[in-house]
Design an enzyme around this catalytic site. Structure first.
Site, PDB file in Angstrom:
ATOM      1  CD  GLU A  19      -2.176   1.216   2.683  1.00 41.99           C
ATOM      2  OE1 GLU A  19      -3.265   0.385   2.936  1.00 41.99           O
ATOM      3  OE2 GLU A  19      -1.848   2.050   3.864  1.00 41.99           O
ATOM      4  N   PRO A  22      -0.340   8.743  -1.026  1.00 46.07           N
ATOM      5  CG  PRO A  22      -2.585   9.381  -2.180  1.00 46.07           C
ATOM      6  CD  PRO A  22      -2.011   8.415  -1.092  1.00 46.07           C
ATOM      7  CB  ALA A 145     -17.403   0.291   5.130  1.00 43.86           C
TER       8      ALA A 145
HETATM    9  P1  FAD Z   1     -16.691   0.128   8.974  1.00 45.09           P
HETATM   10  O1  FAD Z   1     -16.823  -1.324   8.441  1.00 45.09           O
HETATM   11  O2  FAD Z   1     -17.944   0.771   8.316  1.00 45.09           O
HETATM   12  O3  FAD Z   1     -16.855  -0.103  10.683  1.00 45.09           O
HETATM   13  C1  FAD Z   1     -16.738   1.038  11.391  1.00 45.09           C
HETATM   14  C2  FAD Z   1     -17.297   0.902  12.898  1.00 45.09           C
HETATM   15  O4  FAD Z   1     -18.588   0.639  12.908  1.00 45.09           O
HETATM   16  C3  FAD Z   1     -16.867  -0.605  13.247  1.00 45.09           C
HETATM   17  O5  FAD Z   1     -16.438  -0.561  14.838  1.00 45.09           O
HETATM   18  C4  FAD Z   1     -17.806  -1.404  13.179  1.00 45.09           C
HETATM   19  O6  FAD Z   1     -17.934  -2.480  14.104  1.00 45.09           O
HETATM   20  C5  FAD Z   1     -19.000  -0.532  13.538  1.00 45.09           C
HETATM   21  N1  FAD Z   1     -20.235  -0.781  12.613  1.00 45.09           N
HETATM   22  C6  FAD Z   1     -20.236  -1.159  11.464  1.00 45.09           C
HETATM   23  N2  FAD Z   1     -21.493  -1.163  10.806  1.00 45.09           N
HETATM   24  C7  FAD Z   1     -22.333  -0.774  11.786  1.00 45.09           C
HETATM   25  C8  FAD Z   1     -23.847  -0.656  12.185  1.00 45.09           C
HETATM   26  N3  FAD Z   1     -24.708  -1.098  11.121  1.00 45.09           N
HETATM   27  N4  FAD Z   1     -24.259  -0.432  13.301  1.00 45.09           N
HETATM   28  C9  FAD Z   1     -23.211  -0.054  14.399  1.00 45.09           C
HETATM   29  N5  FAD Z   1     -21.856  -0.169  14.294  1.00 45.09           N
HETATM   30  C10 FAD Z   1     -21.326  -0.556  12.802  1.00 45.09           C
HETATM   31  N6  FAD Z   1      -8.491   5.091   6.353  1.00 45.09           N
HETATM   32  C11 FAD Z   1      -8.364   6.179   5.859  1.00 45.09           C
HETATM   33  O7  FAD Z   1      -8.696   7.222   5.852  1.00 45.09           O
HETATM   34  N7  FAD Z   1      -8.059   6.010   4.328  1.00 45.09           N
HETATM   35  C12 FAD Z   1      -7.680   4.847   3.619  1.00 45.09           C
HETATM   36  O8  FAD Z   1      -7.003   4.634   2.720  1.00 45.09           O
HETATM   37  C13 FAD Z   1      -7.649   3.675   4.730  1.00 45.09           C
HETATM   38  N8  FAD Z   1      -7.330   2.375   4.194  1.00 45.09           N
HETATM   39  C14 FAD Z   1      -7.428   1.234   4.940  1.00 45.09           C
HETATM   40  C15 FAD Z   1      -6.968   0.156   4.611  1.00 45.09           C
HETATM   41  C16 FAD Z   1      -7.137  -0.945   5.535  1.00 45.09           C
HETATM   42  C17 FAD Z   1      -6.836  -2.478   4.897  1.00 45.09           C
HETATM   43  C18 FAD Z   1      -7.647  -1.072   6.651  1.00 45.09           C
HETATM   44  C19 FAD Z   1      -7.731  -1.830   7.750  1.00 45.09           C
HETATM   45  C20 FAD Z   1      -8.043   0.579   7.170  1.00 45.09           C
HETATM   46  C21 FAD Z   1      -7.979   1.664   6.387  1.00 45.09           C
HETATM   47  N9  FAD Z   1      -8.336   2.740   6.876  1.00 45.09           N
HETATM   48  C22 FAD Z   1      -8.269   3.864   6.006  1.00 45.09           C
HETATM   49  C23 FAD Z   1      -8.972   2.926   8.011  1.00 45.09           C
HETATM   50  C24 FAD Z   1     -10.196   2.880   8.272  1.00 45.09           C
HETATM   51  O9  FAD Z   1     -11.089   3.846   7.503  1.00 45.09           O
HETATM   52  C25 FAD Z   1     -10.588   3.118   9.671  1.00 45.09           C
HETATM   53  O10 FAD Z   1     -10.185   1.759  10.440  1.00 45.09           O
HETATM   54  C26 FAD Z   1     -12.154   3.373  10.111  1.00 45.09           C
HETATM   55  O11 FAD Z   1     -12.376   3.858  11.348  1.00 45.09           O
HETATM   56  C27 FAD Z   1     -13.026   1.968   9.877  1.00 45.09           C
HETATM   57  O12 FAD Z   1     -13.304   1.687   8.699  1.00 45.09           O
HETATM   58  P2  FAD Z   1     -14.067   0.511   8.187  1.00 45.09           P
HETATM   59  O13 FAD Z   1     -14.215   0.644   6.509  1.00 45.09           O
HETATM   60  O14 FAD Z   1     -13.630  -0.719   8.649  1.00 45.09           O
HETATM   61  O15 FAD Z   1     -15.639   0.832   8.738  1.00 45.09           O
END
Ligand code: FAD
Length: 318
Positions: A19, A22, A145
């Site tokens: 990864e 930018p 997400a």
């Molecule tokens: P989600 O899957 O939406 O989860 C977020 C939180 O909400 C979790 O605690 C989950 O348990 C909870 N949740 C999910 N659905 C619900 C629901 N329906 N009701 C209540 N709670 C819920 N960040 C950046 O800013 N830029 C990047 O490029 C970036 N790349 C990443 C790449 C990887 C491989 C990883 C592991 C993380 C990356 N991150 C990045 C960090 C990421 O954006 C953060 O960890 C963020 O806080 C959570 O993202 P998520 O997509 O896992 O969120």
């Protein structure tokens, strides 16, 4: 080509990927290439490009007044992906965030990705903005997400925000999502977080990339728990080599992960950051070799913009 196809084609051989972040705007993109070039001999089938959330900067005005302005300091994710694909002929994966984007803006980004021939996207919520204590969705944007995955899946079916369009060349993105072997920091429990992961997969995610971890057992347990729940998609481990002494505080603080005592002791015994870097590389080599022996589909490295340590690891592992 899709990440899942790369994995299938590898037929059990572990792939190498990484990864990149930018550059800060105004920097020469050559710096980025200079960090990618040394890693190309390990044949990454894909390279991820992160997206940063917007942040506040202060602009000095006449009379010494400071004006607060919101900006993205590291724009260009999709453009960088296109340039990587063009220059290196490998797949490049833009990270798409909920935070800071409306659904409409997300649609534009996805359409750009489609026109540029990007076959994969990583769907993420993003963290809270630095000036906010918890994540707040953009007005007209997604909160989780899973909902972003839903929008991408809709687009694959020709369903745009305003209507469904008859199309014989709909974008067919392979969708990656994040997973947390040590639980996401906001999740009330591991079980709950796994349930949320399952929801993302049920919504249409094709593979998972994990947050960094330093204890392989946590990854193995996480994969087992996911499989027990019926999550069948590939779960790609994310590896980050420790590079500076301050990582001992920064990584647990930012990512809410634990570091093994043996690694902490080794880093604390280092005289300078050159020695820390070496400790980090050696630890990551051992960690990678164990994961490789366990047959993980891909070893995905967080380069954080500097590739020399990733190269040192890859030379020993691949
Ligand atoms: P989600 O899957 O939406 O989860 C977020 C939180 O909400 C979790 O605690 C989950 O348990 C909870 N949740 C999910 N659905 C619900 C629901 N329906 N009701 C209540 N709670 C819920 N960040 C950046 O800013 N830029 C990047 O490029 C970036 N790349 C990443 C790449 C990887 C491989 C990883 C592991 C993380 C990356 N991150 C990045 C960090 C990421 O954006 C953060 O960890 C963020 O806080 C959570 O993202 P998520 O997509 O896992 O969120």
């Amino acid at each position: 080509m899709k990440v899942t196809d790369h994995i299938e084609q590898a037929a059990g051989k572990t792939l190498f990927s990484f990864e990149i972040v930018p550059p800060v705007k105004g920097s020469n993109i050559q710096n980025l290439y200079d960090n990618i070039d040394p890693l190309m001999e390990f044949n990454p089938p894909f390279i991820d490009v992160t997206t940063s959330r917007e942040e506040f900067v202060y602009i000095e005005k006449d009379g010494g007044l400071l004006q607060k302005q919101v900006t993205r300091m590291r724009p260009g994710t999709v453009g960088i992906c296109a340039s990587i694909k063009h220059k290196y002929k490998v797949d490049a994966i833009p990270h798409i965030l909920c935070g800071g984007f409306t659904k409409e803006e997300t649609e534009y980004v996805l359409v750009d990705c489609h026109y540029l021939g990007l076959d994969n996207v990583m769907a993420l919520r993003g963290d809270a903005r630095k000036d906010e204590s918890y994540f707040r969705a953009e007005q007209g944007g997604h909160t989780f997400a899973k909902d972003l995955v839903g929008q991408i899946v809709d687009l694959k079916a020709g369903k745009y925000l305003h209507e469904t369009i008859e199309s014989d060349h709909a974008a067919d993105f392979c969708i990656g999502v994040a997973g947390y072997p040590e639980k996401h920091m906001e999740a009330p429990s591991m079980k709950n977080d796994l349930k949320r992961l399952q929801e993302k997969v049920d919504a249409g995610a094709d593979y998972v990339v994990t947050q960094m971890f330093f204890d392989n057992q946590k990854y193995f347990d996480f994969v087992q728990a996911a499989r027990d729940l019926g999550i069948e998609v590939p779960i790609i481990p994310g590896i980050k080599p420790i590079a500076i002494k301050r990582h001992l505080q920064i990584l647990p603080q930012v990512f809410k992960i634990d570091l093994p005592q043996e690694l902490i002791n080794a880093v604390e015994a280092c005289k300078d950051n050159k020695a820390v870097r070496q400790v980090g590389v050696e630890f990551a080599i051992t960690q990678s070799k164990e994961l490789l022996a366990a047959g993980v589909p891909v070893l995905h490295y967080y380069s954080m913009g500097r590739s020399s340590n990733i190269r040192a690891i890859a030379k020993e592992v691949f």
